[in-house]
Scaffold this motif. Structure first.
Motif, PDB file in Angstrom:
ATOM      1  N   ASP A 194       0.878  -1.165   0.000  1.00  0.00           N
ATOM      2  CA  ASP A 194       0.000   0.000   0.000  1.00  0.00           C
ATOM      3  C   ASP A 194       0.916   1.215   0.000  1.00  0.00           C
ATOM      4  O   ASP A 194       1.500   1.574   1.021  1.00  0.00           O
ATOM      5  CB  ASP A 194      -0.902  -0.003   1.230  1.00  0.00           C
ATOM      6  CG  ASP A 194      -1.984   1.077   1.152  1.00  0.00           C
ATOM      7  OD1 ASP A 194      -1.747   2.102   0.488  1.00  0.00           O
ATOM      8  OD2 ASP A 194      -3.049   0.889   1.753  1.00  0.00           O
ATOM      9  N   SER A 195       1.044   1.833  -1.154  1.00  0.00           N
ATOM     10  CA  SER A 195       2.070   2.865  -1.342  1.00  0.00           C
ATOM     11  C   SER A 195       1.872   4.071  -0.453  1.00  0.00           C
ATOM     12  O   SER A 195       2.837   4.651   0.050  1.00  0.00           O
ATOM     13  CB  SER A 195       2.099   3.308  -2.807  1.00  0.00           C
ATOM     14  OG  SER A 195       2.606   2.276  -3.620  1.00  0.00           O
ATOM     15  N   ARG A 196       0.630   4.488  -0.262  1.00  0.00           N
ATOM     16  CA  ARG A 196       0.398   5.749   0.429  1.00  0.00           C
ATOM     17  C   ARG A 196       0.859   5.701   1.881  1.00  0.00           C
ATOM     18  O   ARG A 196       1.302   6.698   2.436  1.00  0.00           O
ATOM     19  CB  ARG A 196      -1.083   6.094   0.359  1.00  0.00           C
ATOM     20  CG  ARG A 196      -1.428   7.473   0.910  1.00  0.00           C
ATOM     21  CD  ARG A 196      -2.767   7.927   0.406  1.00  0.00           C
ATOM     22  NE  ARG A 196      -2.702   8.318  -1.005  1.00  0.00           N
ATOM     23  CZ  ARG A 196      -3.682   8.127  -1.869  1.00  0.00           C
ATOM     24  NH1 ARG A 196      -4.803   7.554  -1.482  1.00  0.00           N
ATOM     25  NH2 ARG A 196      -3.558   8.509  -3.134  1.00  0.00           N
ATOM     26  N   VAL A 197       0.781   4.519   2.509  1.00  0.00           N
ATOM     27  CA  VAL A 197       1.133   4.405   3.922  1.00  0.00           C
ATOM     28  C   VAL A 197       2.379   3.540   4.130  1.00  0.00           C
ATOM     29  O   VAL A 197       2.676   3.138   5.241  1.00  0.00           O
ATOM     30  CB  VAL A 197      -0.059   3.839   4.730  1.00  0.00           C
ATOM     31  CG1 VAL A 197      -1.166   4.858   4.814  1.00  0.00           C
ATOM     32  CG2 VAL A 197      -0.567   2.535   4.127  1.00  0.00           C
ATOM     33  N   HIS A 198       3.125   3.264   3.050  1.00  0.00           N
ATOM     34  CA  HIS A 198       4.333   2.444   3.030  1.00  0.00           C
ATOM     35  C   HIS A 198       4.215   1.197   3.912  1.00  0.00           C
ATOM     36  O   HIS A 198       5.066   0.902   4.735  1.00  0.00           O
ATOM     37  CB  HIS A 198       5.598   3.265   3.343  1.00  0.00           C
ATOM     38  CG  HIS A 198       5.543   4.124   4.574  1.00  0.00           C
ATOM     39  ND1 HIS A 198       5.954   3.685   5.794  1.00  0.00           N
ATOM     40  CD2 HIS A 198       5.160   5.410   4.741  1.00  0.00           C
ATOM     41  CE1 HIS A 198       5.812   4.643   6.674  1.00  0.00           C
ATOM     42  NE2 HIS A 198       5.334   5.708   6.061  1.00  0.00           N
ATOM     43  N   ILE A 220       7.356  -0.190   6.438  1.00  0.00           N
ATOM     44  CA  ILE A 220       8.715   0.274   6.141  1.00  0.00           C
ATOM     45  C   ILE A 220       9.004   1.517   6.974  1.00  0.00           C
ATOM     46  O   ILE A 220       8.215   2.470   6.966  1.00  0.00           O
ATOM     47  CB  ILE A 220       8.876   0.552   4.640  1.00  0.00           C
ATOM     48  CG1 ILE A 220       8.645  -0.748   3.861  1.00  0.00           C
ATOM     49  CG2 ILE A 220      10.262   1.111   4.328  1.00  0.00           C
ATOM     50  CD1 ILE A 220       8.658  -0.581   2.372  1.00  0.00           C
ATOM     51  N   PRO A 221      10.129   1.539   7.710  1.00  0.00           N
ATOM     52  CA  PRO A 221      10.371   2.595   8.703  1.00  0.00           C
ATOM     53  C   PRO A 221      10.903   3.903   8.128  1.00  0.00           C
ATOM     54  O   PRO A 221      11.810   4.511   8.684  1.00  0.00           O
ATOM     55  CB  PRO A 221      11.394   1.940   9.640  1.00  0.00           C
ATOM     56  CG  PRO A 221      12.157   1.028   8.762  1.00  0.00           C
ATOM     57  CD  PRO A 221      11.165   0.488   7.765  1.00  0.00           C
ATOM     58  N   VAL A 222      10.363   4.333   7.001  1.00  0.00           N
ATOM     59  CA  VAL A 222      10.689   5.656   6.456  1.00  0.00           C
ATOM     60  C   VAL A 222       9.406   6.238   5.872  1.00  0.00           C
ATOM     61  O   VAL A 222       8.470   5.509   5.562  1.00  0.00           O
ATOM     62  CB  VAL A 222      11.767   5.585   5.347  1.00  0.00           C
ATOM     63  CG1 VAL A 222      13.098   5.128   5.909  1.00  0.00           C
ATOM     64  CG2 VAL A 222      11.319   4.700   4.190  1.00  0.00           C
ATOM     65  N   ASN A 223       9.386   7.542   5.714  1.00  0.00           N
ATOM     66  CA  ASN A 223       8.234   8.182   5.086  1.00  0.00           C
ATOM     67  C   ASN A 223       8.419   8.185   3.576  1.00  0.00           C
ATOM     68  O   ASN A 223       8.485   9.222   2.933  1.00  0.00           O
ATOM     69  CB  ASN A 223       8.052   9.604   5.613  1.00  0.00           C
ATOM     70  CG  ASN A 223       7.625   9.621   7.053  1.00  0.00           C
ATOM     71  OD1 ASN A 223       6.799   8.793   7.452  1.00  0.00           O
ATOM     72  ND2 ASN A 223       8.173  10.534   7.829  1.00  0.00           N
ATOM     73  N   CYS A 241      11.494   1.222  -1.853  1.00  0.00           N
ATOM     74  CA  CYS A 241      10.871   2.336  -1.129  1.00  0.00           C
ATOM     75  C   CYS A 241      11.931   3.390  -0.862  1.00  0.00           C
ATOM     76  O   CYS A 241      13.018   3.062  -0.369  1.00  0.00           O
ATOM     77  CB  CYS A 241      10.255   1.862   0.182  1.00  0.00           C
ATOM     78  SG  CYS A 241       9.396   3.161   1.103  1.00  0.00           S
ATOM     79  N   SER A 242      11.630   4.633  -1.192  1.00  0.00           N
ATOM     80  CA  SER A 242      12.584   5.712  -1.042  1.00  0.00           C
ATOM     81  C   SER A 242      13.822   5.391  -1.890  1.00  0.00           C
ATOM     82  O   SER A 242      13.695   4.908  -3.004  1.00  0.00           O
ATOM     83  CB  SER A 242      12.914   5.926   0.436  1.00  0.00           C
ATOM     84  OG  SER A 242      13.671   7.094   0.620  1.00  0.00           O
ATOM     85  N   SER A 243      15.023   5.610  -1.377  1.00  0.00           N
ATOM     86  CA  SER A 243      16.236   5.363  -2.172  1.00  0.00           C
ATOM     87  C   SER A 243      16.906   4.057  -1.763  1.00  0.00           C
ATOM     88  O   SER A 243      18.122   3.980  -1.641  1.00  0.00           O
ATOM     89  CB  SER A 243      17.213   6.525  -1.998  1.00  0.00           C
ATOM     90  OG  SER A 243      17.537   6.690  -0.630  1.00  0.00           O
TER      91      SER A 243
END
Length: 391
Positions: A194-198, A220-223, A241-243
């Motif tokens: 669920d992309s919006r809430v990672h 996942i522990p990042v925004n 997710c993220s980088s």
């Protein structure tokens, strides 16, 4: 273009869970940038003999990469394809966002729509997809790339769907923003981001066609923006997710992280090359590859107490795959391969084996594409599973 080698930073986590007593990651692995200059890379998929295909969403193309030729244009225009995969006959399947459908590319170059509407209403923007070993296609349909914007949305929700082998379309569940999707190696679990809430959710797969018992699997522990993901032969999830690519064990423990340049956003990943051990990652305006070899040692407390034959991995495969099984006591073991009509093809194992987990490396280089079955007999136990050779 010359490839660029980047540092690989991996966060190690040794879990206290009995199932995973030790994690070992290849510290010599390096992230290599193999393609750059892509507007929006997504949906990588590898096929032996073809190479790596990946979408360029904003560039409206499907690109191809091989070690010999580098980057080439595979399809232009592509109607904004996103996720890519292959069906059991080796035909390319895509989430074609520009036409709001799932499409199959035939071997003569024509396109066959597989899913365009649900209950008379057009899909939002089919995103990522995965093919099950029975030929059914599971896909996600978020609403962040609807052609013409939100005003053209016809469905009131974002869904997870299944296209049956006969072509019927089934709504499996709804999610705020469903994106990356994959099965566990035995296909008993379905994971969706669920992309919006990672967050990653998991369902049980019931009778091959229904998902049930939805649970929050991991946050996942990042925004960041949880996007595409894949699973390895041990059931570990690789989530973009993220980088970074976050590596999460089947027990929902973070066991590693593959860092990419801090100014890029990872969008998807796929296994490839001849042994299916190289991870290709789309991120930013580039495509990367790395070999994040992970091994896990089971503790004595987690030793299986019964017989079990696991689903081969990868499946479909070409031309090599692994077949694993468990025997709780020393037994005479036979593993045989049969063709689709039940004729014996080859004996893969016929010997005494000690108690434990055993893995066969099977090469089908001399066999033709098709559906096969492998059968384990050990003591009074027998089990049969299907595998698909795709050349």
């Amino acid at each position: 273009m010359r490839s660029k080698i980047l540092p690989l930073l991996i966060l190690f986590v040794i879990t206290a869970n009995n199932v995973m007593s030790q994690i070992v990651i290849d510290t010599n692995a390096k992230v290599e940038e193999i393609v750059t200059g892509i507007e929006q890379p997504e949906g990588p998929v590898w096929k032996e003999g073809v190479g790596l295909l990946f979408s360029d969403i904003k560039g409206n193309k499907i690109c191809k990469w091989t070690p010999e030729q580098g980057k080439e244009i595979f399809l232009d225009p592509s109607d904004s394809t996103n996720g890519l995969t292959y069906d059991l006959e080796g035909r390319l399947i895509a989430g074609q966002m520009g036409l709001r459908r799932v499409v199959r590319f035939e071997k003569d170059g024509s396109q066959t729509p597989l899913a365009e509407k649900y209950e008379g209403k057009r899909f939002n923007s089919p995103n990522d997809l995965v093919v099950k070993s029975d030929g059914s296609i599971f896909f996600t349909d978020p609403d962040f790339n609807i052609p013409g914007g939100p005003k053209n949305k016809e469905l009131t929700f974002n869904g997870i769907y299944r296209i049956s082998p006969s072509g019927s379309i089934q709504l499996l569940d709804k999610l705020e923003l469903p994106n990356g999707i994959c099965f566990s190696p035995d296909e008993k679990k379905l994971y969706v981001n669920d992309s919006r809430v990672h967050k990653i959710y998991v369902w049980d797969v019931v009778d091959d066609s229904i998902i049930a018992n939805k649970k929050l699997f991991y946050t996942i522990p990042v925004n960041g923006y949880a996007d595409g993901m894949k699973v390895d032969e041990d059931g570990n999830l690789y989530v973009t997710c993220s980088s970074a690519v976050w590596i999460v064990s089947p027990e929902a423990k973070l066991i590693g992280k593959i860092d990419l340049p801090s100014n890029v956003s990872a969008s998807n990943c796929a296994w490839g090359e001849s042994d299916n051990k190289t991870l290709f990652i789309t991120a930013g305006h580039s495509v990367y590859r790395v070999r994040p070899i992970i091994t896990s040692n089971k503790s004595d407390d987690s030793f299986p107490t019964g017989y079990e034959l696991y689903q081969n991995y990868p499946n479909p495969f070409n031309p090599t795959t692994k077949i694993s099984y468990v025997i709780p006591v020393a037994s005479h073991v036979t593993v045989k391969l049969y063709d689709e009509i039940g004729r014996e093809v080859v004996t893969l194992e016929n010997s005494e084996k000690p108690a434990g987990i055993h893995t066969l490396n099977f090469s089908a280089e001399t066999l033709s594409s098709g559906v096969y079955y492998y059968k384990l007999i050990a003591g009074n136990y027998s089990a049969l599973r299907k595998l698909v050779l795709l050349k």
